[in-house]
Design a protein around this motif. Structure first.
Motif, PDB file in Angstrom:
ATOM      1  N   THR A   1       0.828  -1.200   0.000  1.00  0.00           N
ATOM      2  CA  THR A   1       0.000   0.000   0.000  1.00  0.00           C
ATOM      3  C   THR A   1       0.864   1.252   0.000  1.00  0.00           C
ATOM      4  O   THR A   1       2.082   1.196   0.128  1.00  0.00           O
ATOM      5  CB  THR A   1      -0.912   0.034   1.244  1.00  0.00           C
ATOM      6  OG1 THR A   1      -0.123   0.395   2.397  1.00  0.00           O
ATOM      7  CG2 THR A   1      -1.568  -1.318   1.488  1.00  0.00           C
ATOM      8  N   SER A   2       0.209   2.406  -0.110  1.00  0.00           N
ATOM      9  CA  SER A   2       0.917   3.684  -0.135  1.00  0.00           C
ATOM     10  C   SER A   2       1.437   4.079   1.237  1.00  0.00           C
ATOM     11  O   SER A   2       2.013   5.159   1.388  1.00  0.00           O
ATOM     12  CB  SER A   2      -0.002   4.785  -0.676  1.00  0.00           C
ATOM     13  OG  SER A   2      -1.153   4.921   0.131  1.00  0.00           O
ATOM     14  N   ARG A   3       1.256   3.217   2.239  1.00  0.00           N
ATOM     15  CA  ARG A   3       1.806   3.455   3.567  1.00  0.00           C
ATOM     16  C   ARG A   3       2.824   2.382   3.946  1.00  0.00           C
ATOM     17  O   ARG A   3       3.190   2.262   5.106  1.00  0.00           O
ATOM     18  CB  ARG A   3       0.675   3.522   4.598  1.00  0.00           C
ATOM     19  CG  ARG A   3      -0.240   4.713   4.378  1.00  0.00           C
ATOM     20  CD  ARG A   3      -1.344   4.784   5.388  1.00  0.00           C
ATOM     21  NE  ARG A   3      -2.037   6.062   5.329  1.00  0.00           N
ATOM     22  CZ  ARG A   3      -2.884   6.502   6.249  1.00  0.00           C
ATOM     23  NH1 ARG A   3      -3.157   5.735   7.301  1.00  0.00           N
ATOM     24  NH2 ARG A   3      -3.457   7.688   6.140  1.00  0.00           N
ATOM     25  N   GLY A   4       3.249   1.606   2.959  1.00  0.00           N
ATOM     26  CA  GLY A   4       4.226   0.569   3.238  1.00  0.00           C
ATOM     27  C   GLY A   4       3.658  -0.601   4.009  1.00  0.00           C
ATOM     28  O   GLY A   4       4.413  -1.403   4.583  1.00  0.00           O
ATOM     29  N   ASN A   5       2.326  -0.740   4.035  1.00  0.00           N
ATOM     30  CA  ASN A   5       1.694  -1.903   4.641  1.00  0.00           C
ATOM     31  C   ASN A   5       1.474  -2.963   3.561  1.00  0.00           C
ATOM     32  O   ASN A   5       1.830  -2.767   2.402  1.00  0.00           O
ATOM     33  CB  ASN A   5       0.370  -1.502   5.290  1.00  0.00           C
ATOM     34  CG  ASN A   5       0.553  -0.552   6.449  1.00  0.00           C
ATOM     35  OD1 ASN A   5       1.477  -0.710   7.245  1.00  0.00           O
ATOM     36  ND2 ASN A   5      -0.302   0.448   6.564  1.00  0.00           N
TER      37      ASN A   5
END
Length: 417
Positions: A70-74
């Motif tokens: 994801t765009s949050r590094g998740n």
């Protein structure tokens, strides 16, 4: 119904959230058209080899066999059966990826993925990540944060300072670190050794202020008047997103994933090329600290992007059909055809570009970006974000067919940031 996207459109009224957010987690699965979806928080994008393999095994045993960054590094697992939640949780706990059942959705921490690998940064943000994560999980009040609330820890290079986090800590080469609350170009100086305490104090002050005002909100930027504005100007980089470069780095390797998706076999290739650690980036890539350059050919053969300058640089897309019923198109298939068939990035990379299947624009970048929105008859291409205005060529929507889309995207990406 998919979770409500984080961003508020420019010029739109600030929402007063009258309900808890529906952001998925590892324990709260979201029901999508392609099955259950679980989102596993990875503070700082950090993974050991063992943890990465456990995720691949879980995706293959319980889901569709692929992992999605994801765009949050998740990371997300899709195609999950409705009754697999308990087994997934057990698998995550066994490798340390679920340290708290009550706080698992609030462990949203992005950090400079190249920290410690070169001379560009000035702080050990990995230590900040571990301390912040541990203290978030240890404090009962922190469970009251939204699953969308984001912390950003920047080592001074400016890579994650532009991600519109709710609380951003920016290291400085000289003097104290600066704490930014929501958006803005000023921060608060932080005493050395108190950086993580200052971050937690800001998050708790936000929750306390909401209760005092009788409001509900997911993001600090939705109620900026509740917390004091910063007093120290931030460095000039604070408004410009800088993605991690692709290829061989001074301290390791960096690769990109097409739309953030990778099969179990590709994840095993990442582990085989690593030196024991992976760092997922907010730009849907992976950094392998300490990995030698001679492992790049194997990663390229496995389907990873290993060379800079391609059209796929900073290109992203929502799930689209068939995974999301709200989408008007199979946006990933359409985007891949455009990127592979002519939508080359201009010199220097140009603007980020994001394909969306509906007006929700889930997963779009922060800052200025090229918005490619499905209309049902084709796509509408617009330069979106704070620098785009409806009186300029960049801000005027252009409706195109699928065949015309590649050229329109190239032109829009040339817009000066």
């Amino acid at each position: 119904m998919p979770p409500t996207p984080d961003a508020t459109a420019p010029g739109a009224a600030v929402p007063d959230r009258g309900h808890a957010d529906a952001c998925p987690g590892a324990l709260r699965l979201h029901t999508a058209d392609d099955g259950g979806l679980a989102r596993v928080r990875l503070p700082g994008g950090l993974l050991t080899d063992r943890q990465a393999l456990a995720l691949a095994e879980a995706a293959e045993a319980l889901g569709d066999g692929e992992l999605e960054t994801t765009s949050r590094g998740n990371v997300q697992l899709r195609g999950l059966a409705p009754d697999c939640g308990a087994e997934l949780a057990d698998r995550l706990r066994a490798v340390g990826l679920l340290p708290s059942d009550t706080h698992e959705r609030v462990r949203n921490i992005v950090a400079s993925p190249l920290a410690g690998l070169d001379a560009a940064g000035t702080a050990d943000v990995q230590a900040w990540v571990r301390e912040l994560d541990a203290r978030l999980c240890a404090n009962d009040w922190a469970a009251g944060l939204s699953g969308k609330f984001l912390f950003a820890l920047d080592d001074g290079r400016g890579d994650v300072a532009a991600l519109d986090a709710d609380v951003t800590l920016i290291a400085a080469p000289r003097g104290p670190a600066l704490l930014r609350l929501g958006r803005g170009d000023h921060g608060h100086p932080v005493e050395a050794g108190q950086e993580v305490t200052a971050v937690l104090d800001a998050a708790r002050a936000f929750l306390d202020a909401l209760r005092g005002a009788g409001r509900a909100a997911w993001h600090l930027r939705e109620v900026p008047e509740l917390l004091p504005a910063g007093t120290v100007p931030l460095p000039g980089f604070a408004g410009t997103a800088v993605a991690a470069p692709i290829g061989a780095l001074p301290g390791g390797l960096s690769v990109g994933l097409r739309f953030g998706r990778a099969s179990g076999a590709q994840w095993r290739a990442l582990v085989a090329a690593s030196a024991g650690e992976l760092r997922l980036t907010p730009w849907r890539g992976a950094v392998l600290p300490g990995a030698p350059a001679d492992r790049l050919p194997a990663l390229a053969a496995a389907g990873f992007r290993t060379e800079p300058g391609s059209a796929w640089e900073r290109a992203s897309a929502c799930t689209g059909l068939p995974g999301c019923a709200k989408s008007l198109a199979d946006v990933r298939a359409d985007a891949a055809r455009a990127l592979d068939g002519g939508a080359s990035a201009p010199r220097g990379g140009g603007l980020p570009v994001h394909w969306s299947g509906c007006e929700r624009r889930c997963g779009h970048p922060a800052g200025q970006w090229v918005d490619v929105l499905a209309t049902g008859q084709g796509y509408r291409v617009t330069v979106n974000g704070p620098a785009a205005t409806a009186g300029t060529p960049a801000g005027v929507p252009v409706d195109v067919t699928n065949e015309e889309m590649a050229a329109a995207v190239v032109e829009a990406r040339r817009t000066t940031k």
